[in-house]
Design a protein around this motif. Structure first.
Motif, PDB file in Angstrom:
ATOM      1  N   ASP A  76       0.813  -1.213   0.000  1.00  0.00           N
ATOM      2  CA  ASP A  76       0.000   0.000   0.000  1.00  0.00           C
ATOM      3  C   ASP A  76       0.852   1.273   0.000  1.00  0.00           C
ATOM      4  N   GLY A  77       0.771   2.047  -1.089  1.00  0.00           N
ATOM      5  CA  GLY A  77       1.508   3.303  -1.204  1.00  0.00           C
ATOM      6  C   GLY A  77       2.915   3.157  -1.765  1.00  0.00           C
ATOM      7  N   THR A  78       3.278   1.959  -2.216  1.00  0.00           N
ATOM      8  CA  THR A  78       4.622   1.709  -2.744  1.00  0.00           C
ATOM      9  C   THR A  78       4.827   2.417  -4.076  1.00  0.00           C
ATOM     10  N   LYS A  79       5.982   3.093  -4.204  1.00  0.00           N
ATOM     11  CA  LYS A  79       6.322   3.819  -5.427  1.00  0.00           C
ATOM     12  C   LYS A  79       7.417   3.062  -6.175  1.00  0.00           C
ATOM     13  N   ILE A  80       7.178   2.834  -7.470  1.00  0.00           N
ATOM     14  CA  ILE A  80       8.155   2.159  -8.322  1.00  0.00           C
ATOM     15  C   ILE A  80       8.656   3.165  -9.346  1.00  0.00           C
ATOM     16  N   ASP A  81       9.974   3.319  -9.418  1.00  0.00           N
ATOM     17  CA  ASP A  81      10.601   4.248 -10.345  1.00  0.00           C
ATOM     18  C   ASP A  81      11.673   3.495 -11.122  1.00  0.00           C
ATOM     19  N   TYR A  82      12.167   4.114 -12.179  1.00  0.00           N
ATOM     20  CA  TYR A  82      13.268   3.547 -12.944  1.00  0.00           C
ATOM     21  C   TYR A  82      14.314   4.630 -13.098  1.00  0.00           C
ATOM     22  N   LYS A  83      15.554   4.304 -12.744  1.00  0.00           N
ATOM     23  CA  LYS A  83      16.630   5.292 -12.794  1.00  0.00           C
ATOM     24  C   LYS A  83      17.799   4.757 -13.603  1.00  0.00           C
ATOM     25  N   GLU A  84      18.380   5.644 -14.407  1.00  0.00           N
ATOM     26  CA  GLU A  84      19.592   5.332 -15.171  1.00  0.00           C
ATOM     27  C   GLU A  84      20.777   5.998 -14.481  1.00  0.00           C
ATOM     28  N   SER A  85      21.922   5.316 -14.464  1.00  0.00           N
ATOM     29  CA  SER A  85      23.151   5.894 -13.928  1.00  0.00           C
ATOM     30  C   SER A  85      24.315   5.403 -14.782  1.00  0.00           C
ATOM     31  N   LEU A  86      25.507   5.819 -14.443  1.00  0.00           N
ATOM     32  CA  LEU A  86      26.688   5.372 -15.168  1.00  0.00           C
ATOM     33  C   LEU A  86      26.880   3.858 -15.051  1.00  0.00           C
ATOM     34  N   MET A  87      26.352   3.282 -14.002  1.00  0.00           N
ATOM     35  CA  MET A  87      26.474   1.842 -13.769  1.00  0.00           C
ATOM     36  C   MET A  87      25.362   1.044 -14.446  1.00  0.00           C
ATOM     37  N   GLY A  88      24.451   1.716 -15.130  1.00  0.00           N
ATOM     38  CA  GLY A  88      23.330   1.040 -15.774  1.00  0.00           C
ATOM     39  C   GLY A  88      22.018   1.552 -15.211  1.00  0.00           C
ATOM     40  N   GLY A  89      20.952   0.843 -15.500  1.00  0.00           N
ATOM     41  CA  GLY A  89      19.638   1.261 -15.023  1.00  0.00           C
ATOM     42  C   GLY A  89      18.982   0.180 -14.196  1.00  0.00           C
ATOM     43  N   GLY A  90      17.969   0.588 -13.457  1.00  0.00           N
ATOM     44  CA  GLY A  90      17.237  -0.379 -12.658  1.00  0.00           C
ATOM     45  C   GLY A  90      16.028   0.244 -11.992  1.00  0.00           C
TER      46      GLY A  90
END
Length: 120
Positions: A76-90
């Motif tokens: 309940d209320g969980t936020k899912i995001d996707y982030k890119e960085s120099l080490m890759g994304g996830g």
């Protein structure tokens, strides 16, 4: 009404890319909680063709999402995001119900449910 799971625009874009790449267009995205991990519980995300009787269905960013009724209170209320960085994304998951998480960031526990911890 508060959403059980909130998917960011970046996460939705990546999920849609994955659906196309894996031939899963039209599938449902299941967000789940599984036993295991250092802290006792871990997150799961995958594609399914059919909703189960005990599932709650949501829709965000033109993605049909399913969550089991059992997992809904934990997520309940969980936020899912996707982030890119120099080490890759996830994907990143921010669960306001988690009271502890492990150093690797892939498992957690809540006040109501601890799960079964295993070593990282």
């Amino acid at each position: 009404m508060k959403e059980i799971v909130i998917i960011s625009e970046a996460a939705a874009y990546r999920i849609k890319e994955m659906m196309v790449h894996n031939g899963e267009e039209g599938s449902l995205l299941r967000v789940s909680v599984n036993g295991g991990g250092c802290s006792g519980l871990s997150y799961g995300m995958g594609f399914e063709k059919e909703k189960q009787e005990e599932d709650i269905e949501l829709q965000q960013h033109d993605i049909d999402i399913i969550v089991s009724k059992e997992d809904a209170s934990i997520l309940d209320g969980t936020k899912i995001d996707y982030k890119e960085s120099l080490m890759g994304g996830g994907f990143t998951i921010d669960n306001p119900n988690a009271i502890a998480s492990c150093g690797c960031g892939s498992s957690f526990r809540t006040a109501k449910k601890e799960g079964t911890p295993e070593s990282c």
